[in-house]
Motif scaffolding. Structure first.
Motif, mmCIF file in Angstrom:
data_model
loop_
_atom_site.group_PDB
_atom_site.id
_atom_site.type_symbol
_atom_site.label_atom_id
_atom_site.label_comp_id
_atom_site.label_asym_id
_atom_site.label_seq_id
_atom_site.Cartn_x
_atom_site.Cartn_y
_atom_site.Cartn_z
ATOM 1 N N MET A 120 8.334 15.721 70.828
ATOM 2 C CA MET A 120 9.035 16.749 70.021
ATOM 3 C C MET A 120 9.870 16.115 68.891
ATOM 4 S SD MET A 120 11.841 19.558 71.747
ATOM 5 C CE MET A 120 10.747 20.682 72.098
ATOM 6 N N LYS A 121 9.789 16.519 68.016
ATOM 7 C CA LYS A 121 10.788 16.049 66.843
ATOM 8 C C LYS A 121 11.949 16.979 66.424
ATOM 9 C CE LYS A 121 8.757 14.962 62.930
ATOM 10 N NZ LYS A 121 7.863 14.895 61.740
ATOM 11 N N ILE A 122 13.017 16.218 66.711
ATOM 12 C CA ILE A 122 14.515 16.946 66.822
ATOM 13 C C ILE A 122 15.264 16.345 65.491
ATOM 14 C CG2 ILE A 122 16.589 17.170 68.152
ATOM 15 C CD1 ILE A 122 14.837 16.993 70.445
ATOM 16 N N GLY A 123 15.724 17.260 64.784
ATOM 17 C CA GLY A 123 16.925 16.707 63.784
ATOM 18 C C GLY A 123 18.128 17.027 64.318
ATOM 19 N N ILE A 124 19.144 16.187 63.927
ATOM 20 C CA ILE A 124 20.428 16.259 64.458
ATOM 21 C C ILE A 124 21.436 16.648 62.982
ATOM 22 C CG2 ILE A 124 22.616 15.523 65.491
ATOM 23 C CD1 ILE A 124 20.690 13.796 67.458
ATOM 24 N N MET A 125 22.167 17.782 63.014
ATOM 25 C CA MET A 125 22.809 18.067 62.201
ATOM 26 C C MET A 125 24.204 17.911 62.509
ATOM 27 S SD MET A 125 23.172 19.341 58.709
ATOM 28 C CE MET A 125 24.178 20.086 57.770
ATOM 29 N N GLY A 126 25.069 16.990 62.004
ATOM 30 C CA GLY A 126 26.594 16.660 62.525
ATOM 31 C C GLY A 126 27.281 17.124 61.255
ATOM 32 N N GLY A 127 28.424 17.481 61.734
ATOM 33 C CA GLY A 127 29.657 17.476 60.910
ATOM 34 C C GLY A 127 30.913 18.256 61.569
ATOM 35 N N THR A 128 31.966 18.262 60.878
ATOM 36 C CA THR A 128 33.164 18.661 61.653
ATOM 37 C C THR A 128 33.098 20.214 61.655
ATOM 38 O OG1 THR A 128 34.317 19.161 59.362
ATOM 39 C CG2 THR A 128 34.779 17.239 60.745
ATOM 40 N N HIS A 135 12.026 22.511 57.948
ATOM 41 C CA HIS A 135 10.810 22.567 57.249
ATOM 42 C C HIS A 135 9.920 21.577 56.642
ATOM 43 C CE1 HIS A 135 10.758 27.201 57.716
ATOM 44 N NE2 HIS A 135 11.874 27.032 57.538
ATOM 45 N N ASN A 136 11.000 20.779 56.102
ATOM 46 C CA ASN A 136 10.376 19.714 55.049
ATOM 47 C C ASN A 136 9.883 18.373 56.059
ATOM 48 O OD1 ASN A 136 10.236 20.392 52.161
ATOM 49 N ND2 ASN A 136 11.921 21.158 53.107
ATOM 50 N N PHE A 137 10.586 18.282 57.296
ATOM 51 C CA PHE A 137 10.093 17.060 58.059
ATOM 52 C C PHE A 137 9.399 17.698 59.541
ATOM 53 C CE2 PHE A 137 14.024 15.744 56.008
ATOM 54 C CZ PHE A 137 13.525 14.535 55.141
ATOM 55 N N SER A 138 8.859 18.815 59.274
ATOM 56 C CA SER A 138 8.088 19.247 60.438
ATOM 57 C C SER A 138 8.609 19.209 61.693
ATOM 58 C CB SER A 138 6.738 18.898 60.435
ATOM 59 O OG SER A 138 6.180 18.839 59.240
ATOM 60 N N LEU A 139 10.159 19.632 61.758
ATOM 61 C CA LEU A 139 10.859 19.344 63.023
ATOM 62 C C LEU A 139 10.718 20.520 64.064
ATOM 63 C CD1 LEU A 139 14.260 18.492 61.497
ATOM 64 C CD2 LEU A 139 12.624 16.842 62.375
ATOM 65 N N ASP A 140 10.726 20.177 65.308
ATOM 66 C CA ASP A 140 10.579 21.183 66.383
ATOM 67 C C ASP A 140 11.846 22.071 66.702
ATOM 68 O OD1 ASP A 140 7.601 20.862 67.147
ATOM 69 O OD2 ASP A 140 8.504 19.177 67.839
ATOM 70 N N GLU A 141 12.966 21.533 66.380
ATOM 71 C CA GLU A 141 14.142 21.851 66.618
ATOM 72 C C GLU A 141 15.324 21.199 65.813
ATOM 73 O OE1 GLU A 141 15.345 21.399 70.869
ATOM 74 O OE2 GLU A 141 13.859 23.120 71.601
ATOM 75 N N VAL A 142 16.495 21.696 65.343
ATOM 76 C CA VAL A 142 17.648 21.160 65.124
ATOM 77 C C VAL A 142 18.667 21.398 65.860
ATOM 78 C CG1 VAL A 142 19.007 20.951 62.632
ATOM 79 C CG2 VAL A 142 16.620 21.489 62.628
ATOM 80 N N TRP A 143 19.346 20.297 66.027
ATOM 81 C CA TRP A 143 20.608 20.358 67.108
ATOM 82 C C TRP A 143 21.634 20.031 66.230
ATOM 83 C CZ3 TRP A 143 19.037 16.840 71.748
ATOM 84 C CH2 TRP A 143 17.904 17.521 72.357
ATOM 85 N N PHE A 144 23.002 21.010 66.473
ATOM 86 C CA PHE A 144 23.966 20.951 65.609
ATOM 87 C C PHE A 144 24.886 20.111 66.610
ATOM 88 C CE2 PHE A 144 21.806 23.855 63.184
ATOM 89 C CZ PHE A 144 22.328 24.009 62.007
ATOM 90 N N LEU A 145 25.782 19.236 66.123
ATOM 91 C CA LEU A 145 26.686 18.416 66.716
ATOM 92 C C LEU A 145 27.875 18.457 66.082
ATOM 93 C CD1 LEU A 145 27.235 16.354 68.972
ATOM 94 C CD2 LEU A 145 26.366 14.744 67.445
ATOM 95 N N PRO A 146 28.999 19.163 66.453
ATOM 96 C CA PRO A 146 30.318 19.446 66.023
ATOM 97 C C PRO A 146 31.170 17.704 66.132
ATOM 98 C CG PRO A 146 29.993 21.144 67.134
ATOM 99 C CD PRO A 146 28.978 20.211 67.518
ATOM 100 N N ASN A 147 31.397 17.016 65.122
ATOM 101 C CA ASN A 147 32.086 15.744 65.520
ATOM 102 C C ASN A 147 33.645 16.127 65.618
ATOM 103 O OD1 ASN A 147 29.704 14.567 64.679
ATOM 104 N ND2 ASN A 147 30.223 14.700 62.462
ATOM 105 N N GLY A 148 34.177 15.095 66.439
ATOM 106 C CA GLY A 148 35.560 15.143 66.827
ATOM 107 C C GLY A 148 36.382 14.784 65.592
ATOM 108 N N ALA A 149 36.512 13.612 65.203
ATOM 109 C CA ALA A 149 37.145 13.012 64.308
ATOM 110 C C ALA A 149 36.393 11.772 63.387
ATOM 111 C CB ALA A 149 38.384 12.211 64.845
#
Length: 70
Positions: free
Chosen positions: A1-9, A26-40
């Motif tokens: 499984m290919k997972i992308g991680i999108m981080g940001g505040t 779409h461009n990296f043929s990912l299966d999922e994109v996970w979102f990761l809210p950053n603390g500081a």
């Protein structure tokens, strides 16, 4: 499984975040994109982050709920 991680505040999460995640999916043929809210993140003045982590997590969940691969 290919997972992308999108981080940001995500204070707030906006269409630019969603468009970038969609592009990566779409461009990296990912299966999922996970979102990761950053603390500081080290590159931002923490005074600019006004929402709590719980508020930012809620905003993020609401923003991505309609996209099954997010």
């Amino acid at each position: 499984m290919k997972i992308g991680i999108m981080g940001g505040t995500f204070d707030p999460i906006h269409n630019g975040h969603l468009m970038l995640a969609e592009y990566a999916y779409h461009n990296f043929s990912l299966d999922e994109v996970w979102f990761l809210p950053n603390g500081a993140p080290p590159h931002k003045d923490n005074g600019n982050v006004t929402a709590t982590i719980d508020q930012r997590l809620t905003m993020t969940r609401l923003a991505i709920q309609e996209t099954p691969y997010f």
